[in-house]
Design a protein around this motif. Structure first.
Motif, mmCIF file in Angstrom:
data_model
loop_
_atom_site.group_PDB
_atom_site.id
_atom_site.type_symbol
_atom_site.label_atom_id
_atom_site.label_comp_id
_atom_site.label_asym_id
_atom_site.label_seq_id
_atom_site.Cartn_x
_atom_site.Cartn_y
_atom_site.Cartn_z
ATOM 1 N N ALA A 227 0.810 -1.226 0.000
ATOM 2 C CA ALA A 227 0.000 0.000 0.000
ATOM 3 C C ALA A 227 0.843 1.277 0.000
ATOM 4 N N GLU A 228 2.117 1.182 0.446
ATOM 5 C CA GLU A 228 2.924 2.414 0.494
ATOM 6 C C GLU A 228 3.394 2.841 -0.901
ATOM 7 N N THR A 229 3.220 1.974 -1.898
ATOM 8 C CA THR A 229 3.608 2.343 -3.269
ATOM 9 C C THR A 229 2.405 2.167 -4.202
ATOM 10 N N PRO A 230 1.334 2.941 -3.959
ATOM 11 C CA PRO A 230 0.085 2.690 -4.690
ATOM 12 C C PRO A 230 0.222 2.898 -6.197
ATOM 13 N N ASP A 231 1.083 3.837 -6.601
ATOM 14 C CA ASP A 231 1.095 4.190 -8.032
ATOM 15 C C ASP A 231 1.748 3.143 -8.919
ATOM 16 N N VAL A 232 2.510 2.226 -8.328
ATOM 17 C CA VAL A 232 3.123 1.184 -9.158
ATOM 18 C C VAL A 232 2.201 -0.026 -9.295
ATOM 19 N N LEU A 233 1.123 -0.038 -8.482
ATOM 20 C CA LEU A 233 0.230 -1.204 -8.492
ATOM 21 C C LEU A 233 -0.837 -1.060 -9.572
ATOM 22 N N LYS A 234 -1.311 -2.188 -10.060
ATOM 23 C CA LYS A 234 -2.426 -2.162 -11.006
ATOM 24 C C LYS A 234 -3.639 -1.536 -10.329
ATOM 25 N N SER A 235 -4.448 -0.869 -11.131
ATOM 26 C CA SER A 235 -5.687 -0.292 -10.603
ATOM 27 C C SER A 235 -6.734 -0.405 -11.691
ATOM 28 N N ALA A 236 -7.950 -0.006 -11.361
ATOM 29 C CA ALA A 236 -9.022 -0.069 -12.362
ATOM 30 C C ALA A 236 -8.653 0.781 -13.572
ATOM 31 N N GLU A 237 -7.938 1.889 -13.313
ATOM 32 C CA GLU A 237 -7.611 2.802 -14.421
ATOM 33 C C GLU A 237 -6.371 2.375 -15.179
ATOM 34 N N ARG A 238 -5.525 1.600 -14.528
ATOM 35 C CA ARG A 238 -4.230 1.315 -15.139
ATOM 36 C C ARG A 238 -3.846 -0.144 -14.943
ATOM 37 N N GLN A 239 -3.959 -0.914 -16.017
ATOM 38 C CA GLN A 239 -3.605 -2.334 -15.956
ATOM 39 C C GLN A 239 -2.227 -2.586 -16.540
ATOM 40 N N GLN A 240 -1.801 -1.737 -17.438
ATOM 41 C CA GLN A 240 -0.506 -1.967 -18.088
ATOM 42 C C GLN A 240 0.057 -0.639 -18.585
ATOM 43 N N THR A 241 1.306 -0.383 -18.240
ATOM 44 C CA THR A 241 2.014 0.777 -18.787
ATOM 45 C C THR A 241 2.825 0.333 -19.988
ATOM 46 N N VAL A 242 2.734 1.138 -21.032
ATOM 47 C CA VAL A 242 3.483 0.853 -22.247
ATOM 48 C C VAL A 242 4.476 1.993 -22.435
#
Ligand code: PEP
Ligand code: MN
Length: 302
Positions: A10-25
């Motif tokens: 939980a301390e690194t929320p932005d690197v985790l998958k979320s509803a808005e972001r499943q994969q970074t290209v």
């Protein structure tokens, strides 16, 4: 009850998958890392000579690599070992990009060198020894170039994710994670290839994950098998050391493939890549983030 992965990290929320972001290209020249294509980065441990680099670039491109690797600034275990050609090596890398069309990934070791390395490289590599050097991470992030973040040799998953979060917090969304082997009680190989972290990272993080079988194994005869395992674990690509004459390499010769061995390794990956493609066509597509490409501040001069 077991914590969910999201609670656990939980301390690194932005690197985790979320509803808005499943994969970074991550955009690199005219292709992408983390998209449908499996991307191989290959080349010598160190940039040595123009002949060595250009011969390797042409040969790995023919075998299917998209990115040329090569260190101009080398972190070494011994202070007396070759430390890299520095700016001269960066210029050779830029020449190799011009001639081969391959993108360039190369390591940056100090904050002071970031502007210079970013001028020549398409991707900045942060090495295992610097994974937790946050001031270097921030400076590298601010260059706007994509960052290849290698896992520290004694870093936990949480620590790797924290370093990735530092780069995202510095305003750079283009982070590629790299598993390169960790130090364990096992001494038969240079490192222990932690293939489980590849599967875990692919499950919990939207960032692309690549595998470095060369530093993981330390022995060239194991590199093809570890590469196949990396594909099966879900990696988005590879970072592989290749040298025209590994016996004469100035660094990491024992783990470098020669050209024929690299050709064979790439050919042997094909059935595994076909299975990967089958998986891509059958998986449910989630939201993909396509980030803007970093701008090149100045065209590199060869
Ligand atoms: C390298 O890629 O040549 C290198 C030095 O890697 P690592 O930082 O993983 O040891
Ligand atoms: Mn190396």
């Amino acid at each position: 009850m077991c914590k969910s992965w999201n609670e656990r990290f939980a301390e690194t929320p932005d690197v985790l998958k979320s509803a808005e972001r499943q994969q970074t290209v991550v955009p690199v020249l005219d292709f992408e890392v983390g998209g449908d294509d499996f991307v191989t980065m290959a080349g010598p441990c160190s940039v040595e000579t123009e002949f060595q680099l250009l011969a390797t670039a042409n040969r790995v491109r023919k075998a299917g690599a998209r990115i040329l690797r090569g260190g101009a600034f080398k972190p070494r275990s011994s202070p007396y070992a070759f430390q890299g050609l520095g700016l001269e090596g960066l210029k050779m890398l830029a020449r190799a990009r011009e001639e081969s069309g391959l993108a360039i990934v190369t390591e940056v070791m100090s904050e002071d060198d970031v502007p210079m390395v970013a001028e020549y490289a398409d991707i900045l590599q942060i090495g295992t020894r610097n994974m937790e050097n946050y001031s270097l991470l921030e400076a590298a992030a601010q260059s706007g170039r994509p960052i290849l973040l290698k896992r520290g040799m004694v870093a936990t998953v949480a620590e790797l994710l924290r370093s990735a979060q530092v780069i995202l917090d510095a305003g750079n969304p283009n982070v590629i994670l790299c598993e390169r082997g960790i130090r364990t009680f096992e001494t038969a190989l240079r490192n222990t290839f932690d293939v489980a972290i590849i599967a875990l990272l692919k499950q919990i993080s939207h960032l692309p994950v690549i595998a470095d079988p060369s530093h993981a194994a330390g022995h060239r005869d194991l590199v093809p098998a570890l590469s196949r395992i990396a594909v099966a674990a879900g990696a988005d690509g590879l970072l592989v050391e290749v040298h025209p004459n590994p016996a004469k390499a100035w660094s990491d010769g024992d783990q470098s493939l020669d050209f024929a061995e690299f050709d064979d390794m790439m050919a042997a990956l094909n059935p595994y890549l076909a299975l990967r493609e089958l998986g891509l066509t059958t998986r449910e597509a989630g939201p993909t983030m396509r980030n803007a490409a970093g701008t090149r501040p100045m065209e590199a001069v060869g």
